[in-house]
Design a protein around this motif. Structure first.
Motif, PDB file in Angstrom:
ATOM      1  N   LYS A 186       0.968  -1.194  -0.070  1.00  0.00           N
ATOM      2  CA  LYS A 186      -0.055  -0.046   0.036  1.00  0.00           C
ATOM      3  C   LYS A 186       1.051   1.137  -0.252  1.00  0.00           C
ATOM      4  CE  LYS A 186      -4.228  -1.888   2.038  1.00  0.00           C
ATOM      5  NZ  LYS A 186      -5.258  -2.005   3.172  1.00  0.00           N
ATOM      6  N   ASP A 204      -9.647  -7.903   1.767  1.00  0.00           N
ATOM      7  CA  ASP A 204     -10.844  -7.879   0.823  1.00  0.00           C
ATOM      8  C   ASP A 204     -10.544  -6.852  -0.341  1.00  0.00           C
ATOM      9  OD1 ASP A 204     -10.798  -5.408   2.081  1.00  0.00           O
ATOM     10  OD2 ASP A 204     -12.673  -5.917   3.118  1.00  0.00           O
ATOM     11  N   ASP A 205      -9.454  -6.341  -0.269  1.00  0.00           N
ATOM     12  CA  ASP A 205      -8.991  -5.541  -1.436  1.00  0.00           C
ATOM     13  C   ASP A 205      -7.587  -5.386  -1.465  1.00  0.00           C
ATOM     14  OD1 ASP A 205      -8.525  -3.883   0.826  1.00  0.00           O
ATOM     15  OD2 ASP A 205      -8.845  -1.880  -0.304  1.00  0.00           O
ATOM     16  N   ASP A 208      -4.660  -0.485  -6.299  1.00  0.00           N
ATOM     17  CA  ASP A 208      -5.088  -0.439  -7.664  1.00  0.00           C
ATOM     18  C   ASP A 208      -3.801  -0.683  -8.623  1.00  0.00           C
ATOM     19  OD1 ASP A 208      -7.592  -0.029  -7.381  1.00  0.00           O
ATOM     20  OD2 ASP A 208      -7.493   2.112  -7.807  1.00  0.00           O
ATOM     21  N   LYS A 225     -12.670 -13.269   0.578  1.00  0.00           N
ATOM     22  CA  LYS A 225     -13.221 -12.067   0.444  1.00  0.00           C
ATOM     23  C   LYS A 225     -12.740 -11.051  -0.707  1.00  0.00           C
ATOM     24  CE  LYS A 225     -14.520 -11.805   5.109  1.00  0.00           C
ATOM     25  NZ  LYS A 225     -14.473 -10.965   6.445  1.00  0.00           N
ATOM     26  N   LEU A 226     -11.731 -11.477  -1.119  1.00  0.00           N
ATOM     27  CA  LEU A 226     -10.810 -10.718  -2.353  1.00  0.00           C
ATOM     28  C   LEU A 226     -11.606 -11.107  -3.531  1.00  0.00           C
ATOM     29  CD1 LEU A 226      -8.344  -9.071  -2.910  1.00  0.00           C
ATOM     30  CD2 LEU A 226      -7.197 -11.034  -3.403  1.00  0.00           C
ATOM     31  N   GLU A 227     -12.634 -10.286  -3.874  1.00  0.00           N
ATOM     32  CA  GLU A 227     -13.480 -10.555  -5.257  1.00  0.00           C
ATOM     33  C   GLU A 227     -13.112  -9.736  -6.360  1.00  0.00           C
ATOM     34  OE1 GLU A 227     -17.554  -9.631  -3.720  1.00  0.00           O
ATOM     35  OE2 GLU A 227     -17.256 -11.247  -2.627  1.00  0.00           O
ATOM     36  N   THR A 228     -11.994  -8.644  -6.101  1.00  0.00           N
ATOM     37  CA  THR A 228     -11.938  -7.920  -7.269  1.00  0.00           C
ATOM     38  C   THR A 228     -10.210  -7.438  -7.213  1.00  0.00           C
ATOM     39  OG1 THR A 228     -12.568  -5.945  -6.159  1.00  0.00           O
ATOM     40  CG2 THR A 228     -14.133  -6.770  -7.841  1.00  0.00           C
ATOM     41  N   ILE A 229      -9.519  -7.560  -8.173  1.00  0.00           N
ATOM     42  CA  ILE A 229      -8.204  -7.043  -8.238  1.00  0.00           C
ATOM     43  C   ILE A 229      -8.178  -6.272  -9.645  1.00  0.00           C
ATOM     44  CG2 ILE A 229      -5.942  -7.720  -8.471  1.00  0.00           C
ATOM     45  CD1 ILE A 229      -6.566 -10.446  -7.309  1.00  0.00           C
ATOM     46  N   SER A 230      -7.631  -4.925  -9.462  1.00  0.00           N
ATOM     47  CA  SER A 230      -7.550  -4.022 -10.375  1.00  0.00           C
ATOM     48  C   SER A 230      -6.580  -4.498 -11.608  1.00  0.00           C
ATOM     49  CB  SER A 230      -7.183  -2.695 -10.163  1.00  0.00           C
ATOM     50  OG  SER A 230      -6.598  -1.800 -11.222  1.00  0.00           O
ATOM     51  N   SER A 250     -12.155 -13.956  -6.423  1.00  0.00           N
ATOM     52  CA  SER A 250     -11.899 -13.110  -7.635  1.00  0.00           C
ATOM     53  C   SER A 250     -12.261 -13.858  -8.896  1.00  0.00           C
ATOM     54  CB  SER A 250     -10.423 -12.779  -7.722  1.00  0.00           C
ATOM     55  OG  SER A 250     -10.161 -12.197  -8.853  1.00  0.00           O
TER      56      SER A 250
END
Length: 353
Positions: A186, A204-205, A208, A225-230, A250
């Motif tokens: 981060k 969960d994130d 980007d 819980k990690l559903e989206t990855i840029s 994901s």
């Protein structure tokens, strides 16, 4: 017992100087049979009195304030680890990427060791060194424990903690795990990091975009819980070769065009995944290992035949279609593992009438 183990493959035990040292080694073991066995296994490779003397001194090494080996188990780790060859040490240290108490699949371990060329690191090309041979040696040294079904291994909590410190001493393989890894990602403070593990961190994130030009291995498994990855997350990971997304939520598409060295992908257990998480087009894919078991992928796309370097494929079959016409066109494929539902006939799946 000590002598029985050594005389099988080491006639140097008969040398007078070594006999004297051997008695001192046995005394150090204090009659503990399991310890005698492990220490004897280590001394098998020692051929000269000097080697034996060095081994005894390592066993007797006194604890110091702040020394990571001050506990008995850590002292034993120092002894066993110190007797390993360089490639064996690297293979052992790679295991710290897996979370504490994790059952580490042996086939995945072999994939990673082989892809990173850790198995042959510092070894002459003519040497007959295998991942299986290294694993058997680590087990014999009691650095790892083998699972009851021989499909996985585990590492002791104390060994893992101490191994993290051993790995930190190696500048050529900088590693980040858990909270430290997420914080540095981060804060974009991982430009010189080679291995990152966020396995089982309940994230969960992710940022980007991160700048990790030297990153070769990224473990994100067991983060449901990690559903989206840029897609831009991978943009500055040009050296990434291993990505583990086992049991994540994901459904993202991995930008393969940014990952020209990419070789190993695990998305098994990602129950929401309905299609391959990457497009097969535009360039020569280097992918060698693909695991999509446990995903909702009913049929492999025809384009998968373009994966000319794919040597291991693991896939679940939920019915419909056959694999035979596609599999036959994977010229480098050496291993195919099928996870077939009980109501699906195997002959139909592989196209045999």
């Amino acid at each position: 017992m000590f002598e029985d183990i050594l005389v099988d493959k080491n006639d140097t035990i008969q040398q007078h100087e070594i006999v004297t040292i051997a008695r001192k080694v046995i005394k150090w073991c204090d009659g503990l049979f399991s310890l005698i066995y492990i220490v004897a296994q280590n001394f098998k490779s020692k051929r000269s009195p000097q080697n034996w003397s060095d081994g005894l001194q390592m066993l007797r090494r006194p604890a110091k304030m702040g020394d990571i080996y001050k506990k008995p188990l850590e002292s034993f780790l120092n002894f066993s680890y110190g007797g390993l060859e360089e490639n064996q040490k690297l293979c052992f240290l790679f295991i710290v990427l897996y979370p504490e108490g994790n059952k580490i699949p042996i086939d995945c371990l072999f994939d990673c060791w082989t892809t990173h060329k850790l198995v042959v690191h510092g070894v002459l090309e003519s040497s007959n060194v295998t991942a299986q041979g290294i694993l058997e040696h680590l087990l014999a040294m009691a650095l790892l424990d083998e699972g009851s079904n021989k499909q996985y291994v585990t590492i002791d909590k104390v060994f893992r903690t101490s191994s993290m410190e051993l790995l930190q001493e190696r500048s050529q393989y900088k590693c980040l795990v858990a909270e430290e890894a997420l914080e540095k990602l981060k804060n974009e403070n991982c430009k010189d990091t080679h291995w990152i593990s966020l396995s089982g961190s309940e994230i969960d994130d992710l940022p980007d975009e991160v700048d990790c030009p030297e990153l070769t291995t990224l473990f994100l498994q067991k983060n449901s819980k990690l559903e989206t990855i840029s897609s831009s997350f991978f943009k500055k990971m040009k050296d990434l070769i291993i990505l583990d997304l086992y049991k994540t939520g994901s459904e993202m598409m991995i930008p393969m065009s940014d990952l020209q060295k990419f070789k190993v992908l695990y998305v098994n257990g990602s129950a929401m995944l309905k299609k391959l998480p990457f497009k097969i087009e535009g360039f020569d894919h280097m992918l060698e290992v693909l695991d999509i078991r446990g995903c909702i992928i009913n049929e492999l796309p025809q384009d998968i035949k373009k994966l000319k370097h794919l040597r291991r494929l693991m896939v679940s079959i939920n019915g419909g279609g056959t694999l035979h016409p596609i599999i036959c066109k994977l010229s480098s494929l050496k291993e195919l593992i099928l996870d077939v539902k009980s109501d699906v006939h195997i002959n139909k799946v592989i196209g045999i009438s």
